[in-house]
Design a protein around this motif. Structure first.
Motif, PDB file in Angstrom:
ATOM      1  N   ALA A  63      48.496  34.760  44.818  1.00  0.00           N
ATOM      2  CA  ALA A  63      48.842  36.167  45.019  1.00  0.00           C
ATOM      3  C   ALA A  63      49.193  36.428  46.472  1.00  0.00           C
ATOM      4  N   SER A  64      50.157  37.310  46.668  1.00  0.00           N
ATOM      5  CA  SER A  64      50.525  37.726  48.017  1.00  0.00           C
ATOM      6  C   SER A  64      50.922  39.195  47.975  1.00  0.00           C
ATOM      7  N   GLY A  65      50.905  39.830  49.138  1.00  0.00           N
ATOM      8  CA  GLY A  65      51.296  41.234  49.201  1.00  0.00           C
ATOM      9  C   GLY A  65      50.186  42.099  49.750  1.00  0.00           C
ATOM     10  N   SER A  66      50.211  43.360  49.377  1.00  0.00           N
ATOM     11  CA  SER A  66      49.307  44.368  49.946  1.00  0.00           C
ATOM     12  C   SER A  66      47.963  44.399  49.228  1.00  0.00           C
ATOM     13  N   ILE A  67      47.223  43.318  49.370  1.00  0.00           N
ATOM     14  CA  ILE A  67      45.934  43.193  48.689  1.00  0.00           C
ATOM     15  C   ILE A  67      44.811  43.536  49.653  1.00  0.00           C
ATOM     16  N   PHE A  68      44.032  44.543  49.296  1.00  0.00           N
ATOM     17  CA  PHE A  68      42.855  44.867  50.106  1.00  0.00           C
ATOM     18  C   PHE A  68      41.612  44.206  49.530  1.00  0.00           C
ATOM     19  N   LYS A  69      41.454  44.347  48.231  1.00  0.00           N
ATOM     20  CA  LYS A  69      40.278  43.785  47.586  1.00  0.00           C
ATOM     21  C   LYS A  69      40.649  43.248  46.211  1.00  0.00           C
ATOM     22  N   ILE A  70      40.139  42.073  45.895  1.00  0.00           N
ATOM     23  CA  ILE A  70      40.314  41.499  44.557  1.00  0.00           C
ATOM     24  C   ILE A  70      39.031  41.710  43.777  1.00  0.00           C
ATOM     25  N   TYR A  71      39.165  42.236  42.564  1.00  0.00           N
ATOM     26  CA  TYR A  71      38.013  42.414  41.694  1.00  0.00           C
ATOM     27  C   TYR A  71      37.854  41.247  40.730  1.00  0.00           C
ATOM     28  N   ALA A  72      38.941  40.875  40.090  1.00  0.00           N
ATOM     29  CA  ALA A  72      38.840  39.801  39.105  1.00  0.00           C
ATOM     30  C   ALA A  72      40.198  39.186  38.814  1.00  0.00           C
ATOM     31  N   TRP A  73      40.141  37.906  38.526  1.00  0.00           N
ATOM     32  CA  TRP A  73      41.282  37.148  38.033  1.00  0.00           C
ATOM     33  C   TRP A  73      41.055  36.855  36.546  1.00  0.00           C
ATOM     34  N   ALA A  74      42.167  36.631  35.858  1.00  0.00           N
ATOM     35  CA  ALA A  74      42.061  36.212  34.464  1.00  0.00           C
ATOM     36  C   ALA A  74      43.254  35.336  34.106  1.00  0.00           C
TER      37      ALA A  74
END
Length: 120
Positions: free
Chosen positions: A24-35
């Motif tokens: 993942a790339s871009g405007s990510i502040f916080k990741i909660y979960a992947w699936a």
């Protein structure tokens, strides 16, 4: 915006292994979960595995013990190690990411999908 790029699909014989990646790339502040999800021809998309930012995992019964999911928080990447593959695992595999932008707004994105074919 967030971009997800999947890689690692292909053709493998029954009993073989493949490793899928989704970055993942871009405007990510916080990741909660992947699936990881998959969709076989003529079937509905189904959940394969999930992993939270804290490392908690959950698996579909059909892949439990064969498809460990993992993530690299520093690289914003999730992996699906697929072992002991069976013909019924043949499908297009999609990664999914839930999190928040720097604005605080929630997002949910899908990868482009990668084909996994298990056949002799």
């Amino acid at each position: 915006q967030v971009q997800l790029v999947e890689s690692g699909g292909g053709l493998v014989q029954p009993g073989g292994s493949l490793r899928l990646s989704c970055a993942a790339s871009g405007s990510i502040f916080k990741i909660y979960a992947w699936a990881w999800y998959r969709q076989a021809p003529g079937k509905q998309r189904e959940l394969v595995a999930t992993i939270t930012s804290g490392g908690s995992t959950n698996y579909a019964d059909s892949v439990k013990g064969r498809f460990p999911i993992s993530r690299d928080n520093a690289k914003n990447t999730v992996y699906l190690q697929m072992n002991s593959l069976k013909p019924e695992d043949t499908a297009v595999y999609y990664c999914n990411l839930g999190g928040t932008y720097y604005t605080g707004n929630y997002f949910n994105y899908w990868g482009q999908g990668t084909q996994v074919t298990v056949s002799s």
